[in-house]
Design a protein around this motif. Sequence first.
Motif, PDB file in Angstrom:
ATOM      1  N   SER A  20       6.631  -3.037   1.263  1.00  0.00           N
ATOM      2  CA  SER A  20       6.908  -2.098   2.583  1.00  0.00           C
ATOM      3  C   SER A  20       6.039  -1.064   2.386  1.00  0.00           C
ATOM      4  CB  SER A  20       8.112  -1.710   2.528  1.00  0.00           C
ATOM      5  OG  SER A  20       8.540  -0.627   1.557  1.00  0.00           O
ATOM      6  N   ALA A  21       5.725  -0.440   3.799  1.00  0.00           N
ATOM      7  CA  ALA A  21       4.615   0.778   3.792  1.00  0.00           C
ATOM      8  C   ALA A  21       5.292   1.783   2.992  1.00  0.00           C
ATOM      9  CB  ALA A  21       4.665   1.140   5.077  1.00  0.00           C
ATOM     10  N   GLU A  22       6.618   2.012   3.039  1.00  0.00           N
ATOM     11  CA  GLU A  22       7.253   2.961   2.213  1.00  0.00           C
ATOM     12  C   GLU A  22       7.146   2.973   0.905  1.00  0.00           C
ATOM     13  OE1 GLU A  22       8.637   1.138   4.494  1.00  0.00           O
ATOM     14  OE2 GLU A  22       8.952   2.545   6.008  1.00  0.00           O
ATOM     15  N   SER A  23       7.521   1.561   0.111  1.00  0.00           N
ATOM     16  CA  SER A  23       7.040   1.652  -1.166  1.00  0.00           C
ATOM     17  C   SER A  23       5.672   2.127  -1.578  1.00  0.00           C
ATOM     18  CB  SER A  23       7.473   0.085  -1.603  1.00  0.00           C
ATOM     19  OG  SER A  23       7.374  -0.230  -3.055  1.00  0.00           O
ATOM     20  N   ALA A  24       4.751   1.428  -0.548  1.00  0.00           N
ATOM     21  CA  ALA A  24       3.396   1.926  -1.013  1.00  0.00           C
ATOM     22  C   ALA A  24       3.124   3.335  -0.950  1.00  0.00           C
ATOM     23  CB  ALA A  24       2.410   1.141   0.002  1.00  0.00           C
ATOM     24  N   LYS A  25       3.873   4.081  -0.110  1.00  0.00           N
ATOM     25  CA  LYS A  25       3.436   5.659   0.031  1.00  0.00           C
ATOM     26  C   LYS A  25       4.012   6.273  -1.124  1.00  0.00           C
ATOM     27  CE  LYS A  25       4.397   9.236   3.307  1.00  0.00           C
ATOM     28  NZ  LYS A  25       4.945   9.767   4.671  1.00  0.00           N
ATOM     29  N   ALA A  26       5.256   5.684  -1.674  1.00  0.00           N
ATOM     30  CA  ALA A  26       5.737   6.357  -2.879  1.00  0.00           C
ATOM     31  C   ALA A  26       5.052   6.141  -3.974  1.00  0.00           C
ATOM     32  CB  ALA A  26       7.175   5.513  -3.079  1.00  0.00           C
ATOM     33  N   GLY A  27       4.680   4.904  -4.038  1.00  0.00           N
ATOM     34  CA  GLY A  27       3.671   4.504  -5.191  1.00  0.00           C
ATOM     35  C   GLY A  27       2.419   5.334  -5.177  1.00  0.00           C
ATOM     36  N   ALA A  28       1.659   5.649  -4.061  1.00  0.00           N
ATOM     37  CA  ALA A  28       0.608   6.563  -3.966  1.00  0.00           C
ATOM     38  C   ALA A  28       0.716   7.986  -4.544  1.00  0.00           C
ATOM     39  CB  ALA A  28       0.208   6.545  -2.455  1.00  0.00           C
ATOM     40  N   ALA A  29       1.795   8.371  -4.145  1.00  0.00           N
ATOM     41  CA  ALA A  29       2.266   9.844  -4.660  1.00  0.00           C
ATOM     42  C   ALA A  29       2.646   9.828  -5.950  1.00  0.00           C
ATOM     43  CB  ALA A  29       3.725  10.316  -3.821  1.00  0.00           C
ATOM     44  N   LEU A  44       0.914   7.730  -8.357  1.00  0.00           N
ATOM     45  CA  LEU A  44      -0.225   7.545  -9.026  1.00  0.00           C
ATOM     46  C   LEU A  44      -1.066   8.958  -8.858  1.00  0.00           C
ATOM     47  CD1 LEU A  44      -1.156   3.905  -8.102  1.00  0.00           C
ATOM     48  CD2 LEU A  44      -0.150   5.045 -10.368  1.00  0.00           C
ATOM     49  N   GLN A  45      -0.924   9.577  -7.753  1.00  0.00           N
ATOM     50  CA  GLN A  45      -1.684  10.540  -7.539  1.00  0.00           C
ATOM     51  C   GLN A  45      -1.160  11.720  -8.420  1.00  0.00           C
ATOM     52  OE1 GLN A  45      -1.494  11.695  -3.485  1.00  0.00           O
ATOM     53  NE2 GLN A  45      -2.865   9.946  -2.790  1.00  0.00           N
ATOM     54  N   SER A  46       0.019  11.860  -8.881  1.00  0.00           N
ATOM     55  CA  SER A  46       0.607  12.991  -9.945  1.00  0.00           C
ATOM     56  C   SER A  46      -0.167  12.496 -11.230  1.00  0.00           C
ATOM     57  CB  SER A  46       2.058  13.001  -9.456  1.00  0.00           C
ATOM     58  OG  SER A  46       2.612  12.065 -10.086  1.00  0.00           O
ATOM     59  N   GLN A  61       9.686   3.699 -15.231  1.00  0.00           N
ATOM     60  CA  GLN A  61      10.866   2.929 -14.736  1.00  0.00           C
ATOM     61  C   GLN A  61      10.326   1.738 -13.668  1.00  0.00           C
ATOM     62  OE1 GLN A  61      13.343   5.416 -12.484  1.00  0.00           O
ATOM     63  NE2 GLN A  61      13.324   7.278 -14.074  1.00  0.00           N
ATOM     64  N   GLU A  62      11.062   0.635 -13.781  1.00  0.00           N
ATOM     65  CA  GLU A  62      10.691  -0.257 -13.209  1.00  0.00           C
ATOM     66  C   GLU A  62      10.468  -0.340 -11.485  1.00  0.00           C
ATOM     67  OE1 GLU A  62      12.577  -5.123 -12.220  1.00  0.00           O
ATOM     68  OE2 GLU A  62      13.350  -3.870 -13.519  1.00  0.00           O
ATOM     69  N   SER A  63      11.377   0.696 -10.993  1.00  0.00           N
ATOM     70  CA  SER A  63      11.317   0.786  -9.719  1.00  0.00           C
ATOM     71  C   SER A  63       9.782   1.755  -9.286  1.00  0.00           C
ATOM     72  CB  SER A  63      12.318   1.693  -9.113  1.00  0.00           C
ATOM     73  OG  SER A  63      12.510   3.072  -9.761  1.00  0.00           O
ATOM     74  N   GLN A  64       9.646   2.685 -10.148  1.00  0.00           N
ATOM     75  CA  GLN A  64       8.161   3.151 -10.140  1.00  0.00           C
ATOM     76  C   GLN A  64       7.139   2.216 -10.374  1.00  0.00           C
ATOM     77  OE1 GLN A  64       8.845   6.226 -13.372  1.00  0.00           O
ATOM     78  NE2 GLN A  64       9.104   7.993 -11.816  1.00  0.00           N
ATOM     79  N   ALA A  65       7.280   1.375 -11.225  1.00  0.00           N
ATOM     80  CA  ALA A  65       6.149   0.346 -11.581  1.00  0.00           C
ATOM     81  C   ALA A  65       5.887  -0.361 -10.335  1.00  0.00           C
ATOM     82  CB  ALA A  65       6.379  -0.621 -12.475  1.00  0.00           C
ATOM     83  N   THR A  66       7.051  -0.967  -9.534  1.00  0.00           N
ATOM     84  CA  THR A  66       6.899  -1.840  -8.286  1.00  0.00           C
ATOM     85  C   THR A  66       6.304  -0.987  -7.200  1.00  0.00           C
ATOM     86  OG1 THR A  66       9.006  -2.767  -8.979  1.00  0.00           O
ATOM     87  CG2 THR A  66       8.334  -2.954  -6.655  1.00  0.00           C
ATOM     88  N   ASN A  67       6.792   0.341  -7.175  1.00  0.00           N
ATOM     89  CA  ASN A  67       6.063   1.173  -6.148  1.00  0.00           C
ATOM     90  C   ASN A  67       4.717   1.465  -6.270  1.00  0.00           C
ATOM     91  OD1 ASN A  67       8.253   1.762  -4.835  1.00  0.00           O
ATOM     92  ND2 ASN A  67       8.911   3.395  -5.770  1.00  0.00           N
ATOM     93  N   ALA A  68       4.339   1.566  -7.547  1.00  0.00           N
ATOM     94  CA  ALA A  68       2.672   1.575  -7.744  1.00  0.00           C
ATOM     95  C   ALA A  68       1.949   0.522  -7.584  1.00  0.00           C
ATOM     96  CB  ALA A  68       2.527   2.180  -9.370  1.00  0.00           C
ATOM     97  N   LEU A  69       2.392  -0.565  -7.807  1.00  0.00           N
ATOM     98  CA  LEU A  69       2.035  -1.946  -7.554  1.00  0.00           C
ATOM     99  C   LEU A  69       1.814  -2.082  -6.126  1.00  0.00           C
ATOM    100  CD1 LEU A  69       0.731  -4.407  -8.587  1.00  0.00           C
ATOM    101  CD2 LEU A  69       3.076  -5.586  -8.380  1.00  0.00           C
ATOM    102  N   ALA A  70       2.737  -1.750  -5.465  1.00  0.00           N
ATOM    103  CA  ALA A  70       2.578  -1.609  -4.027  1.00  0.00           C
ATOM    104  C   ALA A  70       1.466  -0.916  -3.378  1.00  0.00           C
ATOM    105  CB  ALA A  70       4.036  -1.198  -3.321  1.00  0.00           C
ATOM    106  N   ASP A  71       1.032   0.249  -3.902  1.00  0.00           N
ATOM    107  CA  ASP A  71       0.062   0.991  -3.601  1.00  0.00           C
ATOM    108  C   ASP A  71      -1.071   0.331  -3.676  1.00  0.00           C
ATOM    109  OD1 ASP A  71      -1.382   3.363  -2.580  1.00  0.00           O
ATOM    110  OD2 ASP A  71      -1.839   3.810  -4.940  1.00  0.00           O
ATOM    111  N   LEU A  72      -1.372  -0.358  -4.953  1.00  0.00           N
ATOM    112  CA  LEU A  72      -2.448  -1.084  -5.297  1.00  0.00           C
ATOM    113  C   LEU A  72      -2.590  -2.392  -4.566  1.00  0.00           C
ATOM    114  CD1 LEU A  72      -2.236  -1.037  -9.212  1.00  0.00           C
ATOM    115  CD2 LEU A  72      -3.545   0.727  -7.549  1.00  0.00           C
ATOM    116  N   ARG A  73      -1.599  -2.998  -3.889  1.00  0.00           N
ATOM    117  CA  ARG A  73      -1.784  -4.097  -3.337  1.00  0.00           C
ATOM    118  C   ARG A  73      -1.765  -3.754  -1.735  1.00  0.00           C
ATOM    119  NH1 ARG A  73      -4.312  -7.332  -6.537  1.00  0.00           N
ATOM    120  NH2 ARG A  73      -3.080  -8.490  -8.009  1.00  0.00           N
TER     121      ARG A  73
END
Length: 685
Positions: free
Chosen positions: A245-254, A256-258, A289-301
């Motif tokens: 989802s767009a929300e997951s990708a946004k959380a992943g971007a935040a 990875l930026q940190s 955390q698994e949820s963080q990794a999923t969000n980070a992957l969402a940002d990459l994909r």
Amino acid sequence: MRSFWKPLFVNRSESRRSVSLHGPIAAHRSAVVVFLILLFVASTAFADEEAKRLVALLDYLGSDYKNAVQGGKIVNQNEFAEMQEFSKRSLDLLKQLNEAEKADKAGVEPTIKSLATQIENKADPTAVTELANSAKQKLIATYNIVPYPKQLPSLASGKAIYLENCAQCHGETGKGDGPSRATMNPKNPVPANFTDGEFMAGLSPFKAFNAISFGVENTAMASFAALSEEQRWQVAFYIFSLRFSAESAKAGAALLQSKNVPGDLTTVATLATNSDEELLEKLKPYAAQESQATNALADLRRGLLETKPTEPLLIARTLLREASELYAKGEKEKAYQKAVEAYIDGYDLAEPALFAKDISFGRSLEGQFTEFRNAIKLGVSAEEIQKRHLEIEANLDEATQILARDDSFSGYYSFTNSALIILREGLEAALILAAILAMLRVMGATQAIRYIHLGWILALIAGCLTWVATQTVMTFSGQHRESMEGFISVFAAVALFYVGYWLHTRTEAKRWQAFIQNKVKDVLSGKKVLGLVGISFFAVYREALEVVLFYQALWLQNEGAHGAVIWGFVAGLTALVVVTLAILKIGLQIPLKYFFGATGALLYIMAFIFAGNGIKILQVAGWVPTTPIGFPPQVPFLGIYPTLETLAAQGLMLLAFVTTSVWMARENQKAARDKESYVEATRPR
């Protein structure tokens, strides 16, 4: 069984159609040679295609074998049967490739045979993966296969292409529930579900790209090779975004930026060639955390495809910065490669549009990229590299402003720019053709003129086909485009030098009269005819290729002024014809000795310039090594670059010129002495 990703490696039969041209025997010979050249090109293209199929198959074997065998035991009989089938198919493909190349060009035969044996013996997956990857990398290096797109695809573009070509079977959301699923033939296996994380975990966009390119054997998945390479990459990346989802990708971007995430993790090469599970492994240090990794992957994909700019000059900036940073760390070779990529994958893609607006600035900036690469090769100080990097950065800013400038408001501008492109690029070829045509008319070999016309007509046809191909089924990578231009320049240099030498040896009246009396008919022999056709073709096609690139950029920049672009082209072409006819007329009025001398000198100079530029371009494409030296200064107008290879090529041209000149001088002196002896002997006593 992940049959959707099984590439279509079926045997293919080729049909060849012979071509015959009616007319004189010499013309027939020309046609035969042209046909043989085309056949050679087709053979090379066939080998490249087979190499790509073999790479795709090895990629599949290396990544999916673990689903068939673990601990020396079969864990999935169907998967193991596929592995056996594909290992045998890899040997068949290798045999076809070696037959086309007349050799094991990549040196992978022992590795692939060992791979087949290991699979048959149910070897450990690690060993199989290593063998498959080893052979794959050798093929990629040998055949210049690029396993990733020129730039990161766009989510919006990928979606549009997916909906038009894929949604009928895979569904709009990628769940494999499209409206055509019920009528597919065969119905099984069912369309892949791109939202299934477990299914997608072991896949990469490169593997998806291969499936899209070659189709999937024994399924309803057809080959989509009719799509351009860029479009296939767009789809290959897009399907990996569908489960996020767009929300997951946004959380992943935040997230990875940190974190201090290395730049290599987000490059297009990494994203294209790594599977989701491989990316997750690389993300572990930054997402505990698994949820963080999923969000980070969402940002990459997904996130990067939505937000990361893909403008070529930005790519050039990014890669230049990476090159500068790597050089500061002492990683010279990696820095040099990044500098090459900054030019080929970045600046070179914006170059046609920039040249169409300001060619002098564009050429100057192109020269700076060359100097930057040479400075890295020379091993200058890190401070000097940083200084050059900042200078290019400043000029890239100016280039961005030039490209952003709204010039399309004026139809007059579009007309003028269009006229200047064809006049500027065509004048170089026109000078060469006009000189040769005038020469043939002066010597009375009017029958040979038709072959000059045949050469440039074939070049224009090839240019038109290049335009059509780049607009439809083919996209040139930067490296392939540079390779083509470089080889054409080198061929043209050799051809022009030969004609210059031929003219040089006939500046003396007596030599010319002897030629007229004894050799005119020889001009129409097979070798001479083919030489005339080849010279004319290469001189014109070299310019036609650049014209295609420049007009493509101008056409896209002037959506509302296409009429002005067309009429500008017509006006420029008319002016070019007038100038060419004037040169022809003037040439016929010049005394024979001076005309041949001036024409020969022109062709020598053009050969000198083409040789330097051709080798320089082949250096960028990786065909020729680069050995920079401190002198002379770079003079692109004359094709002079401070590298050992470019100067060696031009040095050979100069050496050949000096050698022929000395030989001619001695021959003339000998002729003068013989004449004096003859006069003395026949003088009345």
